[in-house]
Each structure stands twice: as C-alpha cells, then as structure tokens.
Design a protein around this motif. Structure first.
Motif, PDB file in Angstrom:
ATOM      1  N   LEU A 112       0.863  -1.181   0.000  1.00  0.00           N
ATOM      2  CA  LEU A 112       0.000   0.000   0.000  1.00  0.00           C
ATOM      3  C   LEU A 112       0.894   1.223   0.000  1.00  0.00           C
ATOM      4  O   LEU A 112       1.824   1.325   0.805  1.00  0.00           O
ATOM      5  CB  LEU A 112      -0.901   0.013   1.229  1.00  0.00           C
ATOM      6  N   VAL A 113       0.621   2.156  -0.904  1.00  0.00           N
ATOM      7  CA  VAL A 113       1.431   3.364  -1.016  1.00  0.00           C
ATOM      8  C   VAL A 113       0.568   4.579  -0.702  1.00  0.00           C
ATOM      9  O   VAL A 113      -0.492   4.779  -1.309  1.00  0.00           O
ATOM     10  CB  VAL A 113       2.043   3.512  -2.427  1.00  0.00           C
ATOM     11  N   ILE A 114       1.028   5.395   0.248  1.00  0.00           N
ATOM     12  CA  ILE A 114       0.305   6.597   0.659  1.00  0.00           C
ATOM     13  C   ILE A 114       1.272   7.771   0.689  1.00  0.00           C
ATOM     14  O   ILE A 114       2.357   7.679   1.278  1.00  0.00           O
ATOM     15  CB  ILE A 114      -0.327   6.423   2.058  1.00  0.00           C
ATOM     16  N   CYS A 115       0.898   8.869   0.068  1.00  0.00           N
ATOM     17  CA  CYS A 115       1.636  10.122   0.176  1.00  0.00           C
ATOM     18  C   CYS A 115       0.886  10.998   1.170  1.00  0.00           C
ATOM     19  O   CYS A 115      -0.309  11.259   0.980  1.00  0.00           O
ATOM     20  CB  CYS A 115       1.724  10.801  -1.198  1.00  0.00           C
ATOM     21  N   ASN A 116       1.557  11.441   2.226  1.00  0.00           N
ATOM     22  CA  ASN A 116       0.863  12.151   3.309  1.00  0.00           C
ATOM     23  C   ASN A 116       1.700  13.306   3.870  1.00  0.00           C
ATOM     24  O   ASN A 116       2.740  13.068   4.487  1.00  0.00           O
ATOM     25  CB  ASN A 116       0.546  11.158   4.437  1.00  0.00           C
ATOM     26  N   PRO A 117       1.253  14.562   3.652  1.00  0.00           N
ATOM     27  CA  PRO A 117       0.133  15.023   2.849  1.00  0.00           C
ATOM     28  C   PRO A 117       0.297  14.644   1.368  1.00  0.00           C
ATOM     29  O   PRO A 117       1.419  14.484   0.899  1.00  0.00           O
ATOM     30  CB  PRO A 117       0.153  16.548   3.021  1.00  0.00           C
ATOM     31  N   ILE A 120      -3.727  12.690   6.282  1.00  0.00           N
ATOM     32  CA  ILE A 120      -4.293  11.653   7.145  1.00  0.00           C
ATOM     33  C   ILE A 120      -3.665  11.801   8.514  1.00  0.00           C
ATOM     34  O   ILE A 120      -2.435  11.874   8.636  1.00  0.00           O
ATOM     35  CB  ILE A 120      -3.977  10.253   6.582  1.00  0.00           C
ATOM     36  N   ASP A 121      -4.471  11.832   9.572  1.00  0.00           N
ATOM     37  CA  ASP A 121      -3.893  11.946  10.908  1.00  0.00           C
ATOM     38  C   ASP A 121      -3.359  10.592  11.373  1.00  0.00           C
ATOM     39  O   ASP A 121      -3.632   9.547  10.780  1.00  0.00           O
ATOM     40  CB  ASP A 121      -4.892  12.530  11.904  1.00  0.00           C
ATOM     41  N   ARG A 122      -2.584  10.612  12.430  1.00  0.00           N
ATOM     42  CA  ARG A 122      -1.881   9.398  12.845  1.00  0.00           C
ATOM     43  C   ARG A 122      -2.832   8.320  13.364  1.00  0.00           C
ATOM     44  O   ARG A 122      -2.574   7.124  13.176  1.00  0.00           O
ATOM     45  CB  ARG A 122      -0.815   9.715  13.894  1.00  0.00           C
ATOM     46  N   SER A 123      -3.926   8.704  13.988  1.00  0.00           N
ATOM     47  CA  SER A 123      -4.866   7.684  14.474  1.00  0.00           C
ATOM     48  C   SER A 123      -5.489   6.933  13.308  1.00  0.00           C
ATOM     49  O   SER A 123      -5.695   5.716  13.374  1.00  0.00           O
ATOM     50  CB  SER A 123      -5.960   8.329  15.345  1.00  0.00           C
ATOM     51  N   SER A 124      -5.758   7.648  12.208  1.00  0.00           N
ATOM     52  CA  SER A 124      -6.290   6.991  11.014  1.00  0.00           C
ATOM     53  C   SER A 124      -5.233   6.085  10.386  1.00  0.00           C
ATOM     54  O   SER A 124      -5.539   4.987   9.900  1.00  0.00           O
ATOM     55  CB  SER A 124      -6.752   8.034   9.994  1.00  0.00           C
ATOM     56  N   MET A 125      -3.987   6.558  10.389  1.00  0.00           N
ATOM     57  CA  MET A 125      -2.911   5.731   9.837  1.00  0.00           C
ATOM     58  C   MET A 125      -2.754   4.453  10.641  1.00  0.00           C
ATOM     59  O   MET A 125      -2.466   3.384  10.093  1.00  0.00           O
ATOM     60  CB  MET A 125      -1.601   6.520   9.824  1.00  0.00           C
ATOM     61  N   ARG A 126      -2.974   4.555  11.936  1.00  0.00           N
ATOM     62  CA  ARG A 126      -2.873   3.356  12.779  1.00  0.00           C
ATOM     63  C   ARG A 126      -3.955   2.342  12.410  1.00  0.00           C
ATOM     64  O   ARG A 126      -3.691   1.133  12.373  1.00  0.00           O
ATOM     65  CB  ARG A 126      -2.970   3.764  14.250  1.00  0.00           C
ATOM     66  N   ARG A 127      -5.159   2.831  12.132  1.00  0.00           N
ATOM     67  CA  ARG A 127      -6.234   1.934  11.674  1.00  0.00           C
ATOM     68  C   ARG A 127      -5.833   1.234  10.386  1.00  0.00           C
ATOM     69  O   ARG A 127      -6.062   0.023  10.207  1.00  0.00           O
ATOM     70  CB  ARG A 127      -7.521   2.735  11.428  1.00  0.00           C
ATOM     71  N   ILE A 128      -5.237   1.989   9.478  1.00  0.00           N
ATOM     72  CA  ILE A 128      -4.810   1.422   8.195  1.00  0.00           C
ATOM     73  C   ILE A 128      -3.734   0.364   8.416  1.00  0.00           C
ATOM     74  O   ILE A 128      -3.775  -0.719   7.814  1.00  0.00           O
ATOM     75  CB  ILE A 128      -4.297   2.542   7.269  1.00  0.00           C
ATOM     76  N   ILE A 182       0.566  14.458  12.466  1.00  0.00           N
ATOM     77  CA  ILE A 182       0.383  13.855  11.149  1.00  0.00           C
ATOM     78  C   ILE A 182       1.454  12.816  10.826  1.00  0.00           C
ATOM     79  O   ILE A 182       1.154  11.751  10.277  1.00  0.00           O
ATOM     80  CB  ILE A 182       0.368  14.941  10.048  1.00  0.00           C
ATOM     81  N   THR A 183       2.690  13.089  11.184  1.00  0.00           N
ATOM     82  CA  THR A 183       3.755  12.157  10.839  1.00  0.00           C
ATOM     83  C   THR A 183       3.517  10.766  11.435  1.00  0.00           C
ATOM     84  O   THR A 183       3.034  10.631  12.564  1.00  0.00           O
ATOM     85  CB  THR A 183       5.131  12.677  11.287  1.00  0.00           C
ATOM     86  N   SER A 184       3.887   9.758  10.671  1.00  0.00           N
ATOM     87  CA  SER A 184       3.740   8.370  11.122  1.00  0.00           C
ATOM     88  C   SER A 184       5.021   7.832  11.758  1.00  0.00           C
ATOM     89  O   SER A 184       5.069   6.648  12.112  1.00  0.00           O
ATOM     90  CB  SER A 184       3.346   7.480   9.936  1.00  0.00           C
ATOM     91  N   ILE A 185       6.026   8.679  11.905  1.00  0.00           N
ATOM     92  CA  ILE A 185       7.301   8.201  12.450  1.00  0.00           C
ATOM     93  C   ILE A 185       7.141   7.532  13.829  1.00  0.00           C
ATOM     94  O   ILE A 185       7.740   6.474  14.068  1.00  0.00           O
ATOM     95  CB  ILE A 185       8.340   9.335  12.475  1.00  0.00           C
ATOM     96  N   PRO A 186       6.325   8.070  14.757  1.00  0.00           N
ATOM     97  CA  PRO A 186       6.168   7.376  16.044  1.00  0.00           C
ATOM     98  C   PRO A 186       5.623   5.950  15.902  1.00  0.00           C
ATOM     99  O   PRO A 186       5.886   5.101  16.758  1.00  0.00           O
ATOM    100  CB  PRO A 186       5.185   8.267  16.815  1.00  0.00           C
ATOM    101  N   LEU A 187       4.895   5.680  14.829  1.00  0.00           N
ATOM    102  CA  LEU A 187       4.312   4.349  14.638  1.00  0.00           C
ATOM    103  C   LEU A 187       5.364   3.303  14.297  1.00  0.00           C
ATOM    104  O   LEU A 187       5.109   2.100  14.427  1.00  0.00           O
ATOM    105  CB  LEU A 187       3.235   4.398  13.551  1.00  0.00           C
TER     106      LEU A 187
END
Length: 373
Positions: free
Chosen positions: A160-165, A173-181, A208-213
């Motif tokens: 899955l490829v996502i550009c964010n923003p 996409i906010d980080r909570s939504s990214m976590r769901r994905i 917004i950043t997914s780095i903490p994930l």
C-alpha cells in the motif's frame, strides 16, 4: 521569436514538471531565470541560512570518502525527526529509496492512494507488478475514506502506497487513522510505504507524521527528503525511517556505497539544525496558506480544497476556461503553475500551485481572479 509575437501559434500540448524550465524557455521564449515556479513546490525562502553561510568552509571534505554508515548524519536526522538513529537510513534522494523499497518488496499487486505522484506506479511496473488505485473522490473534497480503504485492502495486495500530505490534493491523514490502516494491513500481510515529502509544511506535523508508529509496527516505512521543505533538490539527500531493521539492512545492502557525497552529508547536518530557518519557513507557509485561501474563497469561478501542505489544488468552475489556458496565461507573465490534467482521476479543470512569497502570490492570485471571476 518572442512569446508575445508568436502567441497565436503556440499550442499547449506539453505538461510541464516543476523542473522543466528549459522546455518552457524553448517553447515560450521566456528565460528560465525570469520564471517563478509555482509548480515545483519548493520552499520560497531558498536554502537554509546556515547552510549558505557555512558549507563553503567544509570544501576540504571532498578530499576524503564519506563515512559509509553516515552515522553522524543519521543521528542528526533522528534528533530532527524524533526517532532513534538505528531506525534511519539515508539515500540519494527519496526517489532512490522509493525505488529500492519497491525492488525489495517486489509487489505483484500494489494499491496506491491517488491521484498522486506517478513515480510509485512507474517503479511498481519496472518490477513487473500491477498498480491499482484507491480513489480520493472530489465529492469528499479528496479526503481519504478510511473505512472504504479498509474494505479495499484484500489479501492479494502486497504493498500500500500513501503520500501524506498527498500531492496534488494537499489532503492529509492523521496518525490515528494511519494506525487503523496499519492494523488492517497487518492482518492481511500488506506492507505500507508512506511518503512524507510534504509533512513538515503541515499545520501540526507532530499529529500527522507516522514516524512514532515505526516503534510499534514493522510493516511500515516512511520516506522523506530535503528537496521541498529545505529547498535543496540538487543535493539529492533523502532518508527513510523504519522499525524493521532487517528490512533496513536489506535496503542498505542493495544501495551503492557512498550514494551521498561528503558535502551533501555535511549540508544535511547543518540544515536540520537551522531552527530559525525551519520556524520561518513554517510561519511563512502557514500565514500565506491562510491568507490565500481567504482570498480565493470569495471567487465564484473556482473551488479549492483545504490545503495542508505548501500547495493548493483548485478546480475551475467557470465555463470555457481550462487548465491549459490558465497555464498559458500565467506562464506568459513568468509564473508557472501545474496543469493537473495528467494526474489520474483529474482533468483539464484542475490546477495546482504552491505558496511562494506574498508578492509573488499576489501576482498569481490576480491572474486567477481576472480569469475566473
């Protein structure tokens, strides 16, 4: 023959990238030095103040090889990005890292959230894979339908490829939504590549950043570069953040050694520490984004979609006006915008432009208001 005298003979059949200034010069007869590029999405402040002041004093660094591990640079990036340096890998621009990730993952079927940057699909195709798009819809103002994406994540998808923003929609996409994905992808064995080229321009990067994930998920890699926010595309420096250290080792083993030259490595360490420049950039883009949106919302001949990056996507509502015509009108005044008709799911009613200095922004906005009001 000048652009003015040949204006009736030029047919706008080309679609120009932000780096295609030589093509513009040839076709329109406008010197590239006289063009203000609203298409390249590059920080209008230019390069870091400290970098401009200090880099020349490090010229002797080219007499020796860089540290093959780039340890000092990776530690500097880690501090800037809020992660551990062992989770950081550097490359020759984010484009090299995109290519390497896709080469290693070898997806037979990739799902790309789009419209977006064409390089993802191109790299998947080079590896013999197929790309499918999960469409960001205009009726939703190009915001991602999380539930819809979850339903589209079937077990035959490898990547899955996502550009964010996202480019060109400037949605995020906010980080909570990214976590769901990520949870949905984890269940189905799908790896996620997130391109955060524009995340530093966001109103609140920390949310917004997914780095903490990457501390909790081993099925995600985040890619960033310095071309846009730090206005240094010529340095060719990018980096990846990933908690899957086995994957990082594999990517590193595929890279040519010393893909980043000594001066680029030093430049990275200087610019990531230039807090005055970083803060001024964010303040400029934030204020101009708000100001320009306030002006555009009064124009009935266009619709814009709430921007979160340093650029804005606009739909032309006025009959008889196309993206090609707006491009042509703007470039003849030395202002280059992006005709978005080549992006998937967009047509010749969409343009994109980035936020520059206030004076330049005012010139472009006047053109748009004159044509679309």
């Amino acid at each position: 023959m000048s652009a003015e005298t040949d204006s009736n003979k030029i047919e706008h059949k080309e679609h120009f990238h932000g780096s295609d200034l030589e093509k513009i010069e040839k076709i329109y007869g406008i010197k590239k030095e006289d063009i203000t590029s609203f298409s390249a999405n590059v920080n209008p402040l230019g390069i870091s103040y400290k970098l401009k002041k200090e880099l020349a004093s490090h010229i002797d660094a080219i007499t020796s090889y860089p540290d093959r591990e780039y340890t000092s640079l990776r530690k500097c990036i880690a501090k800037y990005a809020g992660t551990d340096y062992t989770s950081v890998l550097v490359g020759n621009g984010s484009t090299e890292l995109i290519s390497l990730v896709i080469q290693i993952k070898k997806p037979s079927k990739a799902l790309i959230v789009g419209p977006t940057y064409s390089e993802y699909e191109h790299e998947v195709a080079l590896g013999g894979g197929r790309s499918h798009y999960f469409r960001l819809r205009e009726k939703d103002d190009f915001k991602l339908d999380i539930e819809g994406l979850e339903n589209a994540l079937t077990s035959d998808i490898d990547l899955l490829v996502i550009c964010n923003p996202n480019n060109p929609t400037s949605s995020q996409i906010d980080r909570s939504s990214m976590r769901r994905i990520l949870d949905a992808c984890k269940e189905k064995g799908i790896f996620v590549m997130v391109d955060e080229t524009y995340v530093e321009f966001s109103e609140d990067t920390s949310k917004i950043t997914s780095i903490p994930l990457t501390e909790y998920y081993n099925n995600i890699i985040i890619l960033r570069g310095i071309s846009k926010f730090f206005a240094a595309p010529g340095l060719r420096l990018g980096y990846a953040v990933c908690g899957n250290h086995e994957l990082l080792k594999e990517i590193d083993s595929r890279k040519n050694p010393w893909t980043i030259n000594s001066l680029a490595a030093i430049a990275g360490e200087i610019m990531f520490k230039d807090t005055d420049y970083i803060n001024e950039t964010w303040n400029l883009i934030s204020s101009e984004r708000k100001r320009i949106c306030g002006i555009l919302e009064k124009c009935h001949g266009l619709k814009f979609y709430k921007p979160h990056a340093n650029f804005i996507l606009i739909k032309i509502l006025k009959d008889g006006i196309t993206s090609e015509e707006l491009f042509d009108t703007a470039i003849r005044q030395g202002l280059m915008i992006r005709d978005c008709s080549t992006f998937p799911f967009l047509d010749n009613k969409y343009i994109r432009f980035c936020f520059m200095n206030p004076e330049d922004n005012d010139k472009l906005v006047k053109i748009l208001l004159d044509k679309l009001s």
